[in-house]
Design a protein around this motif. Structure first.
Motif, PDB file in Angstrom:
ATOM      1  N   THR A  54       0.696  -1.098   0.129  1.00  0.00           N
ATOM      2  CA  THR A  54       0.084   0.052  -0.106  1.00  0.00           C
ATOM      3  C   THR A  54       0.856   1.357  -0.090  1.00  0.00           C
ATOM      4  OG1 THR A  54      -0.158   0.137   2.489  1.00  0.00           O
ATOM      5  CG2 THR A  54      -1.535  -1.218   1.169  1.00  0.00           C
ATOM      6  N   GLY A  55       0.124   2.479  -0.282  1.00  0.00           N
ATOM      7  CA  GLY A  55       1.051   3.585  -0.385  1.00  0.00           C
ATOM      8  C   GLY A  55       1.462   3.702   0.974  1.00  0.00           C
ATOM      9  N   MET A  56       1.007   3.775   2.021  1.00  0.00           N
ATOM     10  CA  MET A  56       1.437   3.803   3.304  1.00  0.00           C
ATOM     11  C   MET A  56       2.813   3.217   3.538  1.00  0.00           C
ATOM     12  SD  MET A  56      -0.713   3.851   6.591  1.00  0.00           S
ATOM     13  CE  MET A  56      -0.421   2.036   7.342  1.00  0.00           C
ATOM     14  N   GLN A  57       2.999   1.811   2.853  1.00  0.00           N
ATOM     15  CA  GLN A  57       4.210   1.106   3.300  1.00  0.00           C
ATOM     16  C   GLN A  57       5.320   1.871   2.561  1.00  0.00           C
ATOM     17  OE1 GLN A  57       2.905  -2.590   1.881  1.00  0.00           O
ATOM     18  NE2 GLN A  57       1.890  -3.137   3.948  1.00  0.00           N
ATOM     19  N   LEU A  58       4.896   2.360   1.241  1.00  0.00           N
ATOM     20  CA  LEU A  58       5.658   2.899   0.444  1.00  0.00           C
ATOM     21  C   LEU A  58       6.548   4.172   1.270  1.00  0.00           C
ATOM     22  CD1 LEU A  58       7.200   3.409  -2.303  1.00  0.00           C
ATOM     23  CD2 LEU A  58       5.137   5.003  -2.988  1.00  0.00           C
ATOM     24  N   ALA A 109      -9.418  -1.059  -5.045  1.00  0.00           N
ATOM     25  CA  ALA A 109     -10.273  -0.133  -5.338  1.00  0.00           C
ATOM     26  C   ALA A 109     -11.528  -1.010  -5.712  1.00  0.00           C
ATOM     27  CB  ALA A 109     -10.158   0.501  -6.555  1.00  0.00           C
ATOM     28  N   ALA A 110     -11.609  -1.939  -6.397  1.00  0.00           N
ATOM     29  CA  ALA A 110     -12.638  -2.998  -6.605  1.00  0.00           C
ATOM     30  C   ALA A 110     -13.413  -3.486  -5.450  1.00  0.00           C
ATOM     31  CB  ALA A 110     -12.509  -3.865  -7.629  1.00  0.00           C
ATOM     32  N   SER A 111     -12.434  -3.698  -4.391  1.00  0.00           N
ATOM     33  CA  SER A 111     -13.277  -4.051  -2.960  1.00  0.00           C
ATOM     34  C   SER A 111     -13.801  -3.004  -2.400  1.00  0.00           C
ATOM     35  CB  SER A 111     -11.991  -4.892  -2.247  1.00  0.00           C
ATOM     36  OG  SER A 111     -11.465  -6.001  -3.018  1.00  0.00           O
ATOM     37  N   GLY A 112     -13.201  -1.863  -2.399  1.00  0.00           N
ATOM     38  CA  GLY A 112     -13.831  -0.727  -1.663  1.00  0.00           C
ATOM     39  C   GLY A 112     -15.302  -0.426  -2.330  1.00  0.00           C
ATOM     40  N   VAL A 153     -15.908   5.091   8.415  1.00  0.00           N
ATOM     41  CA  VAL A 153     -14.577   5.335   9.025  1.00  0.00           C
ATOM     42  C   VAL A 153     -13.846   4.031   8.343  1.00  0.00           C
ATOM     43  CG1 VAL A 153     -13.135   5.072  10.946  1.00  0.00           C
ATOM     44  CG2 VAL A 153     -15.245   6.139  11.189  1.00  0.00           C
ATOM     45  N   THR A 154     -12.782   4.574   7.736  1.00  0.00           N
ATOM     46  CA  THR A 154     -11.864   3.360   7.179  1.00  0.00           C
ATOM     47  C   THR A 154     -10.381   3.480   7.342  1.00  0.00           C
ATOM     48  OG1 THR A 154     -11.298   2.216   4.691  1.00  0.00           O
ATOM     49  CG2 THR A 154     -11.429   4.915   5.083  1.00  0.00           C
ATOM     50  N   LEU A 155      -9.917   2.341   7.751  1.00  0.00           N
ATOM     51  CA  LEU A 155      -8.409   2.117   7.855  1.00  0.00           C
ATOM     52  C   LEU A 155      -8.027   1.820   6.454  1.00  0.00           C
ATOM     53  CD1 LEU A 155      -8.271   0.101  11.225  1.00  0.00           C
ATOM     54  CD2 LEU A 155      -8.341   2.390  10.901  1.00  0.00           C
ATOM     55  N   ASN A 156      -8.615   1.351   5.553  1.00  0.00           N
ATOM     56  CA  ASN A 156      -8.249   0.878   4.273  1.00  0.00           C
ATOM     57  C   ASN A 156      -7.913   1.782   3.231  1.00  0.00           C
ATOM     58  OD1 ASN A 156      -7.829  -0.676   2.095  1.00  0.00           O
ATOM     59  ND2 ASN A 156      -8.820  -2.353   3.074  1.00  0.00           N
ATOM     60  N   GLU A 157      -6.773   2.125   3.194  1.00  0.00           N
ATOM     61  CA  GLU A 157      -6.178   3.374   2.216  1.00  0.00           C
ATOM     62  C   GLU A 157      -6.339   2.791   0.629  1.00  0.00           C
ATOM     63  OE1 GLU A 157      -2.539   5.285   3.241  1.00  0.00           O
ATOM     64  OE2 GLU A 157      -1.743   4.129   1.824  1.00  0.00           O
ATOM     65  N   ALA A 158      -5.939   1.757   0.468  1.00  0.00           N
ATOM     66  CA  ALA A 158      -5.710   1.203  -0.937  1.00  0.00           C
ATOM     67  C   ALA A 158      -7.357   1.191  -1.364  1.00  0.00           C
ATOM     68  CB  ALA A 158      -5.085  -0.248  -0.969  1.00  0.00           C
ATOM     69  N   ALA A 159      -8.433   1.231  -0.546  1.00  0.00           N
ATOM     70  CA  ALA A 159      -9.764   0.776  -1.076  1.00  0.00           C
ATOM     71  C   ALA A 159     -10.315   2.310  -0.942  1.00  0.00           C
ATOM     72  CB  ALA A 159     -10.430   0.047   0.089  1.00  0.00           C
ATOM     73  N   LEU A 181     -14.173   3.173  -2.314  1.00  0.00           N
ATOM     74  CA  LEU A 181     -15.197   3.742  -1.367  1.00  0.00           C
ATOM     75  C   LEU A 181     -15.964   5.015  -2.267  1.00  0.00           C
ATOM     76  CD1 LEU A 181     -13.253   3.249   2.041  1.00  0.00           C
ATOM     77  CD2 LEU A 181     -15.053   1.711   0.827  1.00  0.00           C
ATOM     78  N   TYR A 182     -14.871   5.677  -2.439  1.00  0.00           N
ATOM     79  CA  TYR A 182     -15.422   7.143  -3.070  1.00  0.00           C
ATOM     80  C   TYR A 182     -16.439   6.779  -4.352  1.00  0.00           C
ATOM     81  CZ  TYR A 182     -13.389  10.943  -0.414  1.00  0.00           C
ATOM     82  OH  TYR A 182     -12.967  11.736   0.428  1.00  0.00           O
ATOM     83  N   ARG A 183     -16.004   5.772  -5.143  1.00  0.00           N
ATOM     84  CA  ARG A 183     -16.764   5.481  -6.396  1.00  0.00           C
ATOM     85  C   ARG A 183     -18.124   4.775  -6.158  1.00  0.00           C
ATOM     86  NH1 ARG A 183     -12.961   3.907  -9.721  1.00  0.00           N
ATOM     87  NH2 ARG A 183     -12.474   1.686  -9.104  1.00  0.00           N
ATOM     88  N   GLY A 184     -18.097   3.972  -4.982  1.00  0.00           N
ATOM     89  CA  GLY A 184     -19.248   3.086  -4.787  1.00  0.00           C
ATOM     90  C   GLY A 184     -20.219   4.211  -4.261  1.00  0.00           C
TER      91      GLY A 184
END
Lengths: 348, 348
Positions: free
Chosen positions: A73-77, A223-226, A244-250, A254-257
């Motif tokens: 994930t971006g955070m790991q980067l 993103a698809a899972s989000g 509330v999300t902890l899931n950055e990659a999703a 989430l926004y799309r949904g």
DNA sequence: TAGCTTCGCCGAACCGGTTCGATGAAGTGA
DNA sequence: TCACTTCATCGAACCGGTTCGGCGAAGCTA
């Protein structure tokens, strides 16, 4: 080009060259200049392997990667980048250890074969055998994350409990009553990931405290899972007005949904969570979130590790960070309670 | 625990232990079992430093990072991940080298001190002194990217010229006539970054071929810059109906800028570019783009490097990839020509 | 000028592996 | 029974640094 060659050309012994370069014993100014001249001419640099063998230190630290999860994930980067940079400032190299599928093997490489002087662990679990194992061996290591028994360890962590709770309070203050929680993938939750557990905990307790109606979900790191997760949320309880999300990659998903379901953020629906600031700013509207200070955490982890390496008798230290919520644009007051039929707003 | 200790406990000589473990000379089944037993009991693993010193190979490859740019993009993350994974499959470790501010110093560490057997270079420039330097030294290395003189080198590259051109043709086919190009930061363009130059080139030529009216921009690697860039584009030519971007990190900002300006994607405005697939899917609408196959590129780079390490006389090899454009949802036919006053649509 | 310290340098041992040549025991054939 | 090969193992050298103890020359004191 080895030290013997330098010695020969400078007309001195090997040990003199060594002392001249390291400065660990005095060498006459004249010889030192002569040696330096030869070194510069030949572009000589001492072999890291030989040096490591001789003095038992590799000047390398290991960065141990998630044992689960298939992409980063971006955070790991951000962690990686800051660790590498901070380590370079101390003249340490960073060795990446996937510890992926075959976790034990690469772990053995790092420790057993003594490739690194110390290690920084990422993606900590509440019960983490890697942490326990290193503690038993008294091997210098610092965790980015906090196990269930953090007392005697070296770590730099994030107070996920407090952060998730802060998100809940923020939403409750805005009048939201029905809130969903989007966690990391179920696989990671089951594996005991710290952030997933503590975050869930903080969320649940704070929600109970404020008397909110909540549902919690796990969501894949993409993103698809989000998107699918949001659809599920709105299907389960169309009256939900915030998450509330902890899931950055999703996050993008989430926004799309929400957009697909016709929910405008933040007018109809508020989104917040725990996400690295850099990534919170990429979505529109920008995410109001507790910004994970990845850069600072990486740097502090290196600081701690170096301290531990330099003073092997130093008492355990740690940092628990609780960054404030950065108010951006993704949350707003809960509007008129959605009408009961609002839930049918998924697009065909 | 060193090899001597094992030898003593097994009642054999050090060399016998070595041969038993490496299998480079036959050892009687009986002694081999005895040795293995002692090894297992003590959990012995040979020291990497000593082994590296003795046989002149570190079993480590260096991953050399951008010499410019202050934070990492998602694409780089994908490269790192796949390189680490592929290297692990060959039993190589990966050493990260920032080569950031003090590029020479960490480069010297890697090569001069012989910390790595070979290197993979990222973020290649058209005239790249690192590549030239390594070629002169005949040091095993593979570039992820292609310099202006790629004939005799080892590399795996992306045909940015063709990809940017494909984006242009895609847009032209949809009827767009006024198209903007969003490049990487000016600093990187000036430094001679390959992707920035070749991409710009492909864009410009293809646009000329199709008789399009174009403007080209540089854009910082973050969302805020992307948003500012779009504002600039629409100010400079409000009739612009599409853009091509190489700048993954700015993507979220580009979308935001368009939304703020009241341009709906893809109805009023088309967006496409060259972006890693995983990130193209995080934005809404999902980006129609030439997906950078970062995973494949990292893997192939490792394959090439290992081949070169195993056969030092092997002739140079390379891979030039031209992934197709993945049609997603961010491009559409050019609509009615926007009215002249459409450009004033920035929010206050 | 003898005796003592200081200074600068050297040689040797060591870190922990690998590898080559040698050696002795066992096995083979005449 | 002897010469010859084969097999398993050993000892020593080597990779390229670091570090310790010692030694000779110079400088100082008496």
């Amino acid at each position: 080009m080895n030290i013997g060659e330098i010695a020969k050309r400078a007309g001195v012994s090997r040990s003199t060259v060594s002392y001249a370069l390291s400065g660990k014993r005095p060498v006459s100014e004249e010889t030192r200049r002569k040696i330096q001249q030869v070194v510069d001419e030949l572009g000589y640099r001492p072999s890291a392997s030989a040096r490591a063998l001789a003095n038992g230190r590799t000047s390398t630290i290991g960065l141990v990667f998630p044992p689960a999860g298939n992409h980063y994930t971006g955070m790991q980067l951000d962690f990686i980048g800051s660790v590498v940079e901070a380590a370079a400032a101390y003249d340490y190299d960073v060795l990446l250890s996937p510890s992926g599928v075959d976790s034990d093997r690469s772990f053995q490489r790092l420790l057993g074969e003594r490739r690194v002087d110390g290690a920084i662990l990422m993606e900590i679990r509440l019960e983490d055998d890697r942490v326990d194992h290193l503690a038993e061996l008294d091997f210098p290591s610092v965790a980015i994350g906090r196990t269930a028994h953090p007392e005697r360890g070296w770590w730099v962590g994030l107070d996920h409990t407090a952060l998730a709770a802060a998100c809940v309070h923020h939403l409750a203050d805005l009048g939201h009553r029905r809130v969903a929680f989007v966690n990391r993938p179920e696989q990671l939750l089951r594996a005991g990931y710290e952030s997933a557990h503590r975050g869930l905990d903080g969320f649940t307790k704070a929600a109970a405290e404020r008397g909110l109606t909540v549902r919690t979900y796990c969501c894949g790191d993409d993103a698809a899972s989000g998107q699918a997760c949001v659809e599920q949320i709105l299907r389960d309880d169309p009256a939900t007005t915030a998450l509330v999300t902890l899931n950055e990659a999703a996050l993008g998903g989430l926004y799309r949904g929400l957009a697909r379901a016709g929910r405008h953020v933040p007018r109809d629906f508020s989104v917040t969570g725990v996400v690295a600031g850099r990534w919170a700013e990429t979505v529109t509207p920008q995410l109001t979130a507790a910004d994970v200070p990845a850069e600072e955490m990486g740097r502090r982890a290196v600081d701690l590790l170096v301290e531990r390496l330099d003073h092997s008798d130093a008492p355990p230290r740690h940092h628990l960070l609780t960054p404030p919520i950065s108010l951006r644009a993704s949350t707003g007051p809960a509007g008129v309670t959605p009408t009961a039929d609002a839930g049918s707003g998924t697009t065909p």
